[in-house]
Design a protein around this motif. Structure first.
Motif, PDB file in Angstrom:
ATOM      1  N   LEU A  43     158.353  29.048 -19.627  1.00  0.00           N
ATOM      2  CA  LEU A  43     157.400  29.241 -18.528  1.00  0.00           C
ATOM      3  C   LEU A  43     156.020  28.722 -18.921  1.00  0.00           C
ATOM      4  O   LEU A  43     155.337  28.059 -18.116  1.00  0.00           O
ATOM      5  CB  LEU A  43     157.328  30.727 -18.174  1.00  0.00           C
ATOM      6  CG  LEU A  43     156.570  31.093 -16.897  1.00  0.00           C
ATOM      7  CD1 LEU A  43     157.282  30.528 -15.678  1.00  0.00           C
ATOM      8  CD2 LEU A  43     156.458  32.614 -16.774  1.00  0.00           C
TER       9      LEU A  43
ATOM     10  N   THR B 230     155.977  25.023 -18.809  1.00  0.00           N
ATOM     11  CA  THR B 230     156.005  24.508 -17.435  1.00  0.00           C
ATOM     12  C   THR B 230     154.618  24.455 -16.825  1.00  0.00           C
ATOM     13  O   THR B 230     154.257  23.480 -16.142  1.00  0.00           O
ATOM     14  CB  THR B 230     156.929  25.377 -16.561  1.00  0.00           C
ATOM     15  OG1 THR B 230     158.261  25.325 -17.081  1.00  0.00           O
ATOM     16  CG2 THR B 230     156.930  24.888 -15.115  1.00  0.00           C
ATOM     17  N   TYR B 231     153.825  25.488 -17.075  1.00  0.00           N
ATOM     18  CA  TYR B 231     152.521  25.583 -16.416  1.00  0.00           C
ATOM     19  C   TYR B 231     151.352  25.096 -17.266  1.00  0.00           C
ATOM     20  O   TYR B 231     150.271  24.835 -16.737  1.00  0.00           O
ATOM     21  CB  TYR B 231     152.268  27.030 -15.969  1.00  0.00           C
ATOM     22  CG  TYR B 231     153.141  27.436 -14.810  1.00  0.00           C
ATOM     23  CD1 TYR B 231     152.804  27.072 -13.513  1.00  0.00           C
ATOM     24  CD2 TYR B 231     154.310  28.151 -15.009  1.00  0.00           C
ATOM     25  CE1 TYR B 231     153.596  27.432 -12.440  1.00  0.00           C
ATOM     26  CE2 TYR B 231     155.127  28.513 -13.942  1.00  0.00           C
ATOM     27  CZ  TYR B 231     154.760  28.144 -12.655  1.00  0.00           C
ATOM     28  OH  TYR B 231     155.565  28.493 -11.593  1.00  0.00           O
ATOM     29  N   ILE B 232     151.549  24.984 -18.558  1.00  0.00           N
ATOM     30  CA  ILE B 232     150.491  24.466 -19.429  1.00  0.00           C
ATOM     31  C   ILE B 232     150.960  23.117 -19.965  1.00  0.00           C
ATOM     32  O   ILE B 232     151.678  23.045 -20.959  1.00  0.00           O
ATOM     33  CB  ILE B 232     150.178  25.428 -20.597  1.00  0.00           C
ATOM     34  CG1 ILE B 232     149.912  26.838 -20.071  1.00  0.00           C
ATOM     35  CG2 ILE B 232     149.005  24.914 -21.414  1.00  0.00           C
ATOM     36  CD1 ILE B 232     148.691  26.946 -19.185  1.00  0.00           C
ATOM     37  N   LYS B 233     150.564  22.065 -19.294  1.00  0.00           N
ATOM     38  CA  LYS B 233     151.028  20.734 -19.657  1.00  0.00           C
ATOM     39  C   LYS B 233     149.855  19.875 -20.140  1.00  0.00           C
ATOM     40  O   LYS B 233     148.717  20.052 -19.691  1.00  0.00           O
ATOM     41  CB  LYS B 233     151.692  20.053 -18.458  1.00  0.00           C
ATOM     42  CG  LYS B 233     152.963  20.737 -17.990  1.00  0.00           C
ATOM     43  CD  LYS B 233     153.585  19.983 -16.825  1.00  0.00           C
ATOM     44  CE  LYS B 233     154.885  20.653 -16.393  1.00  0.00           C
ATOM     45  NZ  LYS B 233     155.497  19.932 -15.242  1.00  0.00           N
TER      46      LYS B 233
END
Length: 339
Positions: A322, A325-328
């Motif tokens: 997770l 997914t959100y910290i790219k």
């Protein structure tokens, strides 16, 4: 003929490999290994040797006979590292048959069930350790007193610094904390009370000397095997939260003692930094480390067990996809215009 796929630039090149990094971590564990043998002698040698041999055997057997792969993966160092880390998370008086069960769970369930190295969502050594802790709580919470170099199963045991902290919190009595070793003694692994009247149990074989673990951290940072983000964020979070709690209520131990006790240093440096089960980006690693530090404090102070590091890491292993997914990372190239 196979299909040739050419991706767009930029391309990153390096001389890193799985073998190089795995054996680099093993080298970083040598100071802790030496200290463990010096403090526990025969018991530590039996536990660590059994754990490593069992992990290597189970990886070879599962790869060959259950997965049907011709090429073995035991030479990449990952099974040896799992065995060492599992052994470092066990008491030095644990019976051999329990260690073998832990190795089977670590390799068979924690690693090979998901396809082997690179596919496991949870740290295999911690999977094995937590399984044993739940299945054999009496044996897994019996902590030998250091200095018994020729004893194994019949080693004398004692309370650990974490147990003393837990008792002080339950009783609301700060005077109980006077039994804790000084910060310097905790750093070097000399677990005796300030008046030298009580010799405490050490905890697991690999966590007794924080200084040895810090030497391993320095080596891995020097060799760029890991970055500072996860260890510093975990230790910093625990220091801040435990410091505030100590100021509010003296029955909570001071933050330095909290950091140097139990498996926090071992977990922050060698377990939470596992490539496969930790986030990929620096920002994600900071979030991951802060959450591990917070959960460790919560479990240590209000959970059933005095130690919470292993459970905290496994919980955050589950959140790693997770976070990824959100910290790219920022993408290269032109940003498309939103319409």
């Amino acid at each position: 003929m196979g299909k040739l796929v050419v991706s767009l630039s930029p391309h990153a090149h390096g001389n890193d490999s799985v073998e190089k990094n795995m054996y680099g971590v093993i080298i970083a564990l040598i100071p802790a290994l030496v200290v463990s043998l010096l403090y526990f002698g025969l018991g530590s040698a039996i536990v660590l040797a059994t754990s490593v041999i069992a992990c290597v055997f189970f990886e070879w057997a599962i790869t060959k006979y259950l997965l049907g792969r011709e090429k073995s993966t035991i030479c990449d160092g990952s099974a040896i590292l799992t065995g060492l880390l599992l052994g470092f998370n066990l008491p030095s008086n644990l019976p051999i048959w329990i260690i073998i069960i832990g190795a089977l769970v670590a390799i068979g369930i924690g690693k090979m069930t998901f396809g082997g190295l690179g596919n496991n969502p949870f740290n295999p050594a911690l999977v094995g350790r937590c399984f044993l802790l739940v299945s054999f709580p009496a044996q897994m919470t019996s902590w030998p007193v250091p200095g018994q170099l020729t004893t194994y199963l019949d080693a004398q045991t004692g309370a650990t610094p974490l147990a003393i902290m837990k008792n002080a919190i339950k009783a609301g009595d700060p005077s109980i904390l006077e039994q804790l070793p000084s910060s310097m003694n905790l750093l070097i692994g000399n677990h005796v009370s300030p008046d030298a009247s009580v010799i405490l149990g050490s905890g697991t074989a690999g966590e007794i000397c924080a200084l040895a673990l810090l030497l391993g951290l320095a080596y891995m940072l020097w060799k760029k095997i890991i970055t500072w983000h996860i260890p510093v964020s975990i230790i910093g979070t625990v220091f801040v939260i435990s410091g505030l709690m100590h100021l509010a209520d003296p029955s909570y131990a001071n933050p330095v003692a909290v950091i140097l006790s139990g498996g926090l240093m071992l977990g922050a440096i060698f377990m939470a930094t596992d490539y496969v089960t930790s986030p990929m980006t620096p920002k994600g690693q900071l979030i991951y480390g802060v959450c591990i530090g917070f959960l460790t404090i919560v479990i240590r102070n209000w959970g059933s067990y005095p130690e919470g590091m292993s459970f905290a890491i496994l919980i955050m292993n589950g959140f790693t996809p997770l976070i990824n997914t959100y910290i790219k990372p920022k993408r290269f190239g032109e940003v498309p215009e939103k319409k």
